[in-house]
Every structure is written in structure tokens, then in C-alpha cells.
Write an enzyme that holds these catalytic residues in place. Structure first.
Site, PDB file in Angstrom:
ATOM      1  N   ASN A  69      91.197  27.885  11.298  1.00 39.79           N
ATOM      2  CA  ASN A  69      90.400  27.446  10.350  1.00 39.79           C
ATOM      3  C   ASN A  69      88.908  27.919  10.319  1.00 39.79           C
ATOM      4  OD1 ASN A  69      89.938  25.979   7.710  1.00 39.79           O
ATOM      5  ND2 ASN A  69      91.753  24.678   8.287  1.00 39.79           N
ATOM      6  N   HIS A  96      89.688  31.393  11.854  1.00 40.45           N
ATOM      7  CA  HIS A  96      90.710  31.853  12.802  1.00 40.45           C
ATOM      8  C   HIS A  96      90.545  32.796  13.887  1.00 40.45           C
ATOM      9  CE1 HIS A  96      93.183  29.939   9.589  1.00 40.45           C
ATOM     10  NE2 HIS A  96      93.670  30.947   8.868  1.00 40.45           N
ATOM     11  N   HIS A 166     100.746  30.140  11.459  1.00 40.84           N
ATOM     12  CA  HIS A 166     100.353  30.367  10.016  1.00 40.84           C
ATOM     13  C   HIS A 166     101.287  31.090   9.284  1.00 40.84           C
ATOM     14  CE1 HIS A 166      97.787  31.825   6.761  1.00 40.84           C
ATOM     15  NE2 HIS A 166      96.801  31.144   7.270  1.00 40.84           N
ATOM     16  N   TYR A 168     103.935  31.392   6.249  1.00 36.48           N
ATOM     17  CA  TYR A 168     104.174  31.345   4.941  1.00 36.48           C
ATOM     18  C   TYR A 168     105.472  31.020   4.572  1.00 36.48           C
ATOM     19  CZ  TYR A 168      99.368  33.069   4.020  1.00 36.48           C
ATOM     20  OH  TYR A 168      98.122  33.249   3.766  1.00 36.48           O
ATOM     21  N   ASP A 227      93.818  24.626  -0.535  1.00 37.98           N
ATOM     22  CA  ASP A 227      93.493  25.357   0.471  1.00 37.98           C
ATOM     23  C   ASP A 227      92.884  24.032   1.461  1.00 37.98           C
ATOM     24  OD1 ASP A 227      92.992  26.887   2.983  1.00 37.98           O
ATOM     25  OD2 ASP A 227      92.151  28.517   1.726  1.00 37.98           O
ATOM     26  N   GLN A 264      96.806  21.928   7.441  1.00 42.01           N
ATOM     27  CA  GLN A 264      96.100  22.706   6.056  1.00 42.01           C
ATOM     28  C   GLN A 264      97.180  23.182   5.432  1.00 42.01           C
ATOM     29  OE1 GLN A 264      92.818  23.105   6.053  1.00 42.01           O
ATOM     30  NE2 GLN A 264      92.359  24.459   4.547  1.00 42.01           N
ATOM     31  N   GLU A 293     100.067  24.495   8.056  1.00 46.42           N
ATOM     32  CA  GLU A 293      99.291  24.950   9.173  1.00 46.42           C
ATOM     33  C   GLU A 293      98.824  23.630  10.068  1.00 46.42           C
ATOM     34  OE1 GLU A 293      95.935  27.766   8.299  1.00 46.42           O
ATOM     35  OE2 GLU A 293      97.049  27.859   6.291  1.00 46.42           O
TER      36      GLU A 293
END
Length: 326
Positions: A69, A96, A166, A168, A227, A264, A293
């Protein structure tokens, strides 16, 4: 100095059991694909071209750090010493772990079985501006229809440490998660400024657009842009379900479980990946996947009331996060 990894050295690891088949890349310790028995599509987004992991598929499935982050303008004070961490362009902030964080390093395989792999990377004192030599291990394990990720890290100097997976997620393979339903067990969230840096407020979710105690369809008009860090606790806890994702088309459900005090949620509105680059062979555009996340809260080093992310030489960082598919 060339920060890019040698893609010729990247290895592919396939884990499988009766329920799951998972491909892990040593590049970024990334989850490239997850296939559940009985379904033809991967449940996570992944690229078929390694070069895309340094471009349009950056962070897809990667373990990002050494601090996930954002850190406001890369400014960090550790034990009275000021450290300036490089911005992750085009952002003005450190994101990150910086331009050559763990998500773009080629990790080493330490141990591998049919349903487990241990990957390791070593970070030098001063690398990406951080103090301390750090050893980071990631363990991926298959437990029936659950993929478990365990991250451990040690340091030889007081430093900051906050890793995140991370991936998706897309549970129906259609190229959009706008019909997916999401719930998050969080009583608070972190408002952010225009550049996504927390304002310092810790705001109740109740009565706000960020109340996800009940399942909500991501594509609804009342759904906020996400986000966003949802505040789960002030300390690490035993592994527990903190979010649920459901896909009506397939009926698949993900119970997302973690030890971490924050999650997150990013709705993937900036995703773009060409059809010939996607392992599911379809063009990926905005909202093609949602990233969950698990991590400590963003910019914690500059917010004294956030859960701390300091790691001392006598301690070991540990995170356990599980993707339970059903």
C-alpha cells in the site's frame, strides 16, 4: 541501474489436489491461476506473458512489500531516523514497496511438494530505501478447496514490514465482477485524500457508503468506488473470515480469511489486459476482477494511532491468509 528481473530465470510451480490446481510464478511469488474442480475458468486474473507482469499486469497475484500500500511521499521515521523511500511512478507516493519491491523480484524455490511450495527472497539493507537485511518466505498450501498463503519475515535491524497478497478475483470468468456480491466484516474504514493517502480519520462504516456488513452487488448505483482500507481490528488475530465474495452466475463463493487487522478492497477499475495476454483468453478491462488485500493499514508509519508496522530483529513477521472456495 536495471531493476527489472531476468524473466528467463522465472519458474512455474503447479500445485494440485483433488479440488484445486494452482500455478505459482517465482516472479513476485505470484498466484497466476486457480482452477477449482468442475470449472473451466481461473478464479483469479493472470497473464500468460511474463512481460505483462512488469507492465499491464503488474501486481496480478503478487506478494507486495516490504511495505504494501501507500506511504505518504515515501517519508518514514524509524527510531528517530528519517528514511526517504522512492516513489512508485507515476505516483508521488511510495506504493507496494517501491519500483522494485517484492512483487517484481524473482523468488527462489526452497521446498516443493505436490500441494505446497515455499518461496524465499532476500532484501538488502538500504534496498528501496529501507533499513535492515530482510529474509522473506512465502508458503502456499492446498487444503482441500482452500488455498493458504503464509508469509514470514525476519530482519537484522529495526525496520517496517507490511506484506499483502494482491490477487484479483473473478469467480465466474465473464470478464466483469459487477454482478458479484461482496460483504466485509468491518465496523470502520479509512477515508483518503485525492491521492489515496489516509486522512487519519477512522470512520464508522454504519450509515456510510462503505457499510458492507450485508452482501451488496458491486455494480449497483449506490456502490462506492473502492480502493479502500477496511479496519478489521487493531492487532493481528487468529485466522477468521473477514470477507465473502459470491458470483450469481456460477454460484461460487469465496470466504476470505486472514490474521491481518486490515483489508484493502480495490474494484479493479483501472485494469486493462489484451485478450492474448490473459490466461482465460479474453480481454480484461475495468472491473475485470476485485482485489482483496489483507494487510496492516496504509501509511501506518505516519499515523501513530494505526496498528504499528515496526519489525525488530528479535521478532518474526507472520501473516496467514486463506482463499476458501465453495
Amino acid at each position: 541501474m536495471n531493476l527489472a528481473p531476468d524473466l528467463n530465470q522465472v519458474q512455474f510451480v503447479t500445485l494440485s489436489n483433488t479440488q484445486l490446481k494452482v500455478t505459482i510464478l517465482t516472479l513476485g511469488a505470484s498466484i497466476q491461476s486457480v482452477y477449482l474442480n468442475g470449472y473451466e475458468h481461473s478464479l483469479v486474473l493472470g497473464a500468460s506473458k511474463l512481460t505483462d507482469y512488469l507492465g499491464s499486469a503488474k501486481y496480478f497475484g503478487a506478494v507486495v512489500g516490504r511495505v504494501a500500500n501507500r506511504i505518504n511521499k515515501g517519508h518514514a521515521v524509524i527510531d528517530g531516523n528519517v528514511y526517504q523511500l522512492p516513489p512508485t511512478l507515476p505516483e508521488a507516493h511510495h506504493l507496494h514497496g517501491g519500483p522494485a519491491g517484492t512483487g517484481s523480484k524473482n523468488w527462489s524455490i526452497i521446498e516443493q511438494t505436490d500441494d505446497m511450495v515455499q518461496l524465499q527472497t532476500k532484501l538488502a539493507d538500504g534496498e528501496m530505501g529501507y533499513p535492515g537485511n530482510m529474509v522473506v518466505d512465502v508458503f502456499y498450501r492446498l487444503l482441500d478447496s482452500t488455498l493458504e498463503m503464509e508469509i514470514k519475515a525476519t530482519t537484522d535491524k529495526l525496520t517496517i514490514c507490511n506484506f499483502a497478497g494482491h490477487s484479483y478475483l473473478n469467480l465466474d470468468g465473464t470478464g466483469s465482477i459487477l454482478d458479484h456480491q461482496l460483504s466485509v466484516k468491518a465496523d470502520h474504514y479509512l477515508p483518503v485524500d485525492a491521492s489515496l493517502i489516509p486522512t487519519g480519520e477512522v470512520t464508522p462504516t454504519a450509515g456510510s457508503a462503505f457499510d458492507f456488513h450485508q452482501l451488496r452487488t458491486i455494480g449497483r448505483e449506490d456502490y462506492p468506488e473502492l480502493d479502500t482500507n477496511f479496519c478489521l481490528s487493531l492487532i493481528n488475530r487468529p485466522v477468521q473470515t473477514v470477507a465473502t465474495l459470491k458470483a450469481p452466475i456460477t454460484g461460487l463463493t469465496l470466504n476470505y480469511q486472514t490474521t491481518e487487522p486490515g483489508i484493502q478492497v480495490y474494484d479493479g477499475r483501472h485494469i486493462h489486459l489484451d485478450a492474448d495476454s490473459n490466461i482465460n483468453k479474453g480481454e480484461l478491462n475495468a472491473y475485470a476482477g476485485v482485489a482483496l488485500e489483507a494487510q496492516h493499514w496504509p501509511d501506518a508509519i505516519n499515523q501513530s494511532h494505526f496498528p504499528p508496522i515496526l519489525l525488530a530483529p528479535e521478532d518474526t513477521y507472520q501473516q496467514i491468509t486463506r482463499y476458501e472456495f465453495g
